[in-house]
Every structure is written in C-alpha cells, then in structure tokens.
Design a protein around this motif. Structure first.
Motif, mmCIF file in Angstrom:
data_model
loop_
_atom_site.group_PDB
_atom_site.id
_atom_site.type_symbol
_atom_site.label_atom_id
_atom_site.label_comp_id
_atom_site.label_asym_id
_atom_site.label_seq_id
_atom_site.Cartn_x
_atom_site.Cartn_y
_atom_site.Cartn_z
ATOM 1 N N GLU A 143 63.629 -4.830 57.865
ATOM 2 C CA GLU A 143 64.027 -3.538 58.393
ATOM 3 C C GLU A 143 65.536 -3.464 58.591
ATOM 4 O O GLU A 143 66.161 -2.431 58.360
ATOM 5 C CB GLU A 143 63.314 -3.286 59.729
ATOM 6 N N THR A 144 66.142 -4.590 59.004
ATOM 7 C CA THR A 144 67.580 -4.614 59.281
ATOM 8 C C THR A 144 68.400 -4.780 58.009
ATOM 9 O O THR A 144 69.390 -4.077 57.803
ATOM 10 C CB THR A 144 67.918 -5.749 60.257
ATOM 11 N N TYR A 145 68.017 -5.734 57.160
ATOM 12 C CA TYR A 145 68.832 -6.086 56.001
ATOM 13 C C TYR A 145 68.209 -5.731 54.657
ATOM 14 O O TYR A 145 68.824 -5.927 53.628
ATOM 15 C CB TYR A 145 69.133 -7.591 56.014
ATOM 16 N N GLY A 146 66.976 -5.247 54.663
ATOM 17 C CA GLY A 146 66.302 -4.961 53.412
ATOM 18 C C GLY A 146 65.592 -6.198 52.894
ATOM 19 O O GLY A 146 65.717 -7.286 53.451
ATOM 20 N N PRO A 147 64.818 -6.048 51.807
ATOM 21 C CA PRO A 147 64.062 -7.186 51.265
ATOM 22 C C PRO A 147 64.978 -8.295 50.781
ATOM 23 O O PRO A 147 66.105 -8.048 50.351
ATOM 24 C CB PRO A 147 63.276 -6.563 50.101
ATOM 25 N N ARG A 148 64.479 -9.524 50.849
ATOM 26 C CA ARG A 148 65.269 -10.676 50.419
ATOM 27 C C ARG A 148 65.439 -10.661 48.909
ATOM 28 O O ARG A 148 64.483 -10.421 48.164
ATOM 29 C CB ARG A 148 64.587 -11.978 50.856
#
Length: 623
Positions: free
Chosen positions: A137-142
């Motif tokens: 949610e914070t940084y997007g998918p890895r």
C-alpha cells in the motif's frame, strides 16, 4: 507381598501380550504422528526402537514367559474368589498404565517439537500478511530490477551517469525493490573495492557471427542493500579508462550487453525490469527481444534511459553485425539502421525498448525537435507514446553541508547565513585569492566543452571582473578552454583561480565557498551541479534548457520568490545580464538574497520523488 508378586507377574504377562499388539500400537502411533504433523527422522526413529526392543527380549525369554503366564492364571483364580470387582480393577489399571507410559513420550516429544509451529505460525503469518499489505500500500508491489550501464560511483565515474547508477538503485531499495547493478570490471576500479569482491562464477559465451567465444566472469560486491555484479574480461576491460575510442568501444560494449544478460541467466536471476543506460547498454533491449527471447531473462521488460543523446554508438553495419551476431532484420531503418551502411546502437535500443526515459521533462520534449534531436528527432517522435521525462536527484547523504568533512565550517538551513562565510574565507586562502568576505564569488564546476556554454563565459568574463567580484573554476576538457582559463587566472591574479583538474574534495569546498554557480549550458539533459549548489545554499545562474529549466525557478523581484537567475536564448549578452542581476540583488538587497539561499537549501533535491516516479514506471510497464 502377594500383591507385589501379582503386579510383577502381570507385567511379565503384559510383555507377552505386547508382542501380539505391537503392530496395532505401531499403527496407532503412526496415526498420531500424522495428526500432530511430521517430525524429524531422528524423532521418528526413537519411538520405533523403543517398540521393537521388547521383541528381542521376549524371544530370548520365551520359555520363562510361558511359565509366568501359568502363574498369572493361578493367581487370577484365587483373586476372583476373594474379590471379583477389586481384582478386575487391579488387572485393568496396570494395563492402562503400561500403554500410557509407552505412548505418552511419543506424543509429548512430537507435540513439544511442533507446538511452536501450530500455535505461533498463524499469528506470524497473519502479521506478515498485514506487513506485506502495508508495504504494498505504501510503496507498491515489489519489483526486481537489473541496472545495466557502463559506470557507477564510487567504482568508476566520468559524469552524471555514474551518480545515477549509484544513487537511484539505493533509493529504489527503500521503495520495496530488489536491485542488482551490472557494470564492467574495469582495471581502473580501485583496489579497495576489488579486494572485497566475491567470485560468483564464470562461463564462455558465443558472441561473434563466426562462433567466436569469450570468457565471462562474475565478481560480486554488496553495499547498502544493492548487489553489484562486475562483468570480468581482461581482453575488453584491461584499459585504464572506461572509454577509449569508438573503434575499441564498439566491440567492448557489444560484448558487455550480451555478457550482462548471459550472467543474469547464469545466476538464475530473472528480473521484472531491465533498466539500461545510454548507448553503451542500448543493445540490451535488442538482445532481449531476439537472441535471449526464449531464455528466462527474455521475459523481462526493458527501459532505456538517455542521459545524453549526443553520444549514440554509430559504426558500420558489418562490424556491429559481426560483434553481436544479431539477425539481419534488426539492422533495417526502423531498428539499428541509419544512412546507407551505418548501424546506430542507441537508435536500435530506442526502437526495441518497452519504455524510454530521459533525465528531465523539458529534455524529453527538446530531443523531439530538430535543434536538439541529434538526427533522431523523427525516430523519437515516432516513439513518443513510450517516452517519459524524470528529473534526476542527488545523494543528500554525500552532499550534506551539515556533515561534509571537506568543509571548513559545517552549516544547515538554520545557520547558513552566518556559517557559510567561513567556507568562503577558507576557499580564498586555499586558492590564493584576495581575502575579503564581502566580495561576490562565482564558481564554475564543469567539463570544459562547448556543450557547457564555455564560449559564453569566455566572452563575458572580462566584463564581470571588477573590484568586488571573484571567479573560481574547476574542471578539465578541451585544450582551448583550459588555456583560456589559465590566461584569465594570470590576467586577474588574486581574483580568478583556475584549477584545471578534477578534485572531489575541492568541488565540495567550492560548492560551499562561492555565492553563485554558473551553468550556462547550450543543452543540459538534467544537470546535477545546480542541484548540489542549491543543497549548499549557493544560488545557480543557468540557461533555461533541459533539467536546468525544470529545477531552477527564476527569481522574481516583485514577489521575492524563485531559486536562481536564468536566461533563455543562447546568447552571451543574456548571460551577462543574468550575472549582473544576481550581483545587484547580492549587494543591494542582501536580505532577499539570504532568503533565496534558505529557500534553495530547503528545496527537496533528493532521489526520493524521482525514485517513486521510476517505481511507478516499473509497475506500469510490467502490467
């Protein structure tokens, strides 16, 4: 006494009975094992040994056991006459105790070993899921990203590319990315890094159209969460400099692009995105879509970043076809083909890449025009839908006046007005300039080439020199400019210093010690010097082009805002006017100047925002 004998004989009898029920109990224990979960092999062996041990004992004492059974029967008959109910209870109780004593250790051992898994794991898994959701949610998918380029600070650096290859991967690690950086293992890389490299493996790779093979070694170094893999081959990378001549560089970087992809396959690491930089790595997208398409690395999406469109890697088709063994169709006019018989490596990369980026929004637009397009403007207009501009940042840990060890006086935005002057005085002393903190000191840190607008500086420098102005120059490049600045130092001794070299420590001292920094470039894809200058409270004087236009807002005397002084057309008179406007504000409205210095220091010039834009691009291109 009699009761004790009865118990002893009963135990002996039970051993006989146990022989018959061993299989049943073994099956029961196995069922219990499945119910609780599997245990280690050692734990499984111990119970079975305990169960099989009585078998060996009963075989040796078979005759003795028969006699004891008879004694048990006689004892039971007497016990029935005495108290049938009491006798039954006494007979059943030992049997139950024996069974519990034998099976309980099995159950306890298994429960003790698996209990933490059964009771703790659900909570840990739930917590991990919540953390993973929060990270996404914070940084997007890895995303896994391989950076491939010809240089990277601190191992080898000749310009801004080296800074980007170092700082951007670091910033992406903080945004939930798995990053590897692949560069050549040049001989010029300092020993202090080479001695820390770890050998990862080697192999031989087909490269040329005649089947000629070349050695590929992989040396690895890890720092700040980023893995650096160095492609090793002495035949190509034994020179003291990363770039020699186009004749030698073409085979070198044809090899490097293919070897980097082969190394990723060798290490069994298939990234989501391969981010390659400039013409030296521009064949990567071409290789991915052709030679490496059926391999694991062929599934990756490719992004090509243009740091300077002027350098493209152009040579004749037969030579590049030989060194790449690429299929002939990639050399058509839509791919690498250019002119009658030339192949353009950067042009091919632009055509085959899934996305293209440049290092500023303005430069992305400029290169689609005839003035800045370097004969690729039509090609770039055609690929406009996949072209993006993202401004570079700087590493604010390295460039930090509050902690910079090279400075005579450290400072931050709260005390810059009072403390920065100490660095000016130290710089004047070191460079042999007249000691006067009230003088307006202008700096120039640059490669001494036409691109950087040095012909404009040559034209106006005599006009800006007066009793209140000093100029400090640091850089190397074209001989005509090196000689010109040496002459200016001699003509204006005590007020002009020309350091014809590159010195990292001195660059820090100049950024902190001067009042303004000149960047009058003819074209500037992004530019880092103006960003560093603002970080150090030094006001930039720039031409409105490329990244300079995107990062420096012109000073407005009516609203007292802006970050520096700018001019639009490439004209010496306009540069002189911008310098005079800066001098006027410095001497006549010092409080407005000091406010601009503080605004510049407060400006966010880090990689954080730029890295987020690249992360969004990685997510989009892999959808």
């Amino acid at each position: 006494m009699a009761e004790t004998k009865v118990k002893e004989t009963q135990v002996a009898a039970e051993e006989v009975v146990e022989k018959k029920t061993t299989k049943k109990r073994t099956k029961k224990a196995a069922d219990e094992t499945k119910a609780v979960k599997k245990t280690t092999k050692k734990a499984t062996k111990k119970p079975s040994e305990k169960e099989e041990k009585p078998k060996k004992t009963t075989k040796k004492a078979e005759k003795k056991e028969k006699d004891e059974v008879k004694a048990v029967k006689k004892t039971r008959k007497k016990a029935v006459k005495k108290d049938n109910v009491e006798k039954t209870a006494k007979e059943e109780k030992p049997v139950e105790e024996v069974k519990v004593e034998e099976t309980k250790p099995v159950v306890e051992v298994k429960v003790e070993e698996t209990k933490p898994v059964v009771e703790v794991t659900p909570e840990v898994v739930e917590e991990a899921k919540e953390m993973a959701e929060q990270v996404v949610e914070t940084y997007g998918p890895r995303k896994s990203v391989a950076f491939i380029g010809s240089e990277c600070f601190p191992f080898v650096k000749t310009g801004g590319l080296g800074d980007v290859m170092y700082a951007l991967p670091k910033a992406l690690v903080d945004l939930n990315c798995d990053v590897r950086v692949l560069i050549p293992n040049y001989k010029c890389i300092p020993y202090k890094y080479k001695e820390k490299m770890v050998y990862r493996g080697s192999f031989y790779m087909d490269l040329c159209s005649d089947g000629r093979k070349f050695y590929v070694g992989i040396m690895e170094y890890i720092n700040d969460g980023v893995i650096y893999d160095f492609i090793d081959n002495e035949e190509f990378f034994s020179s003291g400099n990363p770039y020699t001549s186009i004749v030698g560089d073409i085979p070198k970087f044809c090899y490097f692009a293919k070897a980097a992809l082969a190394a990723l396959n060798y290490m069994n690491w298939s990234p989501d995105v391969i981010h390659c930089h400039d013409w030296q790595a521009a064949l990567i997208p071409v290789y991915v879509k052709t030679v490496f398409a059926p391999t694991p690395v062929g599934r990756a999406k490719t992004i090509l970043t243009v740091h300077n469109l002027r350098f493209q890697g152009i040579y004749n088709v037969p030579t590049i076809q030989y060194w790449t063994n690429l299929p002939y169709h990639v050399f058509n006019v839509d791919g690498l083909g250019q002119g009658n018989n030339d192949a353009n490596m950067l042009k091919g990369g632009l055509a085959y890449a899934d996305m293209i980026t440049t290092v500023s929004h303005t430069y992305a637009n400029e290169i689609q025009t005839g003035e800045y397009g370097e004969k690729l403007d039509a090609h770039l207009r055609y690929h406009n839908p996949k072209l993006h501009g993202i401004v570079n940042g700087i590493d604010i840990d390295i460039w930090n006046p509050a902690t910079d060890e090279y400075l005579a006086s450290n400072y931050d935005v709260t005390n810059v007005v009072s403390n920065k002057v100490g660095n000016k005085m130290a710089l004047q002393t070191k460079l042999g300039l007249d000691q006067d903190h009230s003088k307006f000191v202008i700096g120039l840190i640059s490669r001494l080439t036409d691109q950087k607008g040095l012909d404009l500086i040559n034209a106006v420098l005599p006009e800006i020199m007066d009793d209140f102005t000093q100029v400090v120059i640091l850089g190397t490049g074209d001989k005509v400019y090196e000689d010109a600045f040496r002459k200016f130092e001699n003509d204006y001794r005590g007020n002009v210093s020309s350091s014809i070299m590159y010195d990292e420590a001195r660059s820090h001292e100049i950024y902190a010690g001067v009042d303004a920094l000149l960047v009058p470039s003819r074209f500037e894809p992004c530019g880092l010097t103006q960003l560093i200058a603002m970080r150090y409270g030094t006001v930039p004087i720039v031409r409105e082009t490329g990244g300079l236009k995107d990062t420096v807002a012109p000073y407005n005397k009516n609203t007292n805002d802006g970050n520096g002084f700018t001019f639009d057309r490439y004209d010496a008179g306009l540069l002189l006017d911008a310098i005079n406007r800066a001098k006027s504000l410095y001497f006549n409205n010092r409080w407005c100047w000091d406010e601009m210095v503080q605004r510049d220091m407060a400006k966010d010039v880090s990689w954080e925002n730029s890295a987020k834009q690249y992360k969004d691009l990685y997510v989009d291109v892999t959808k």
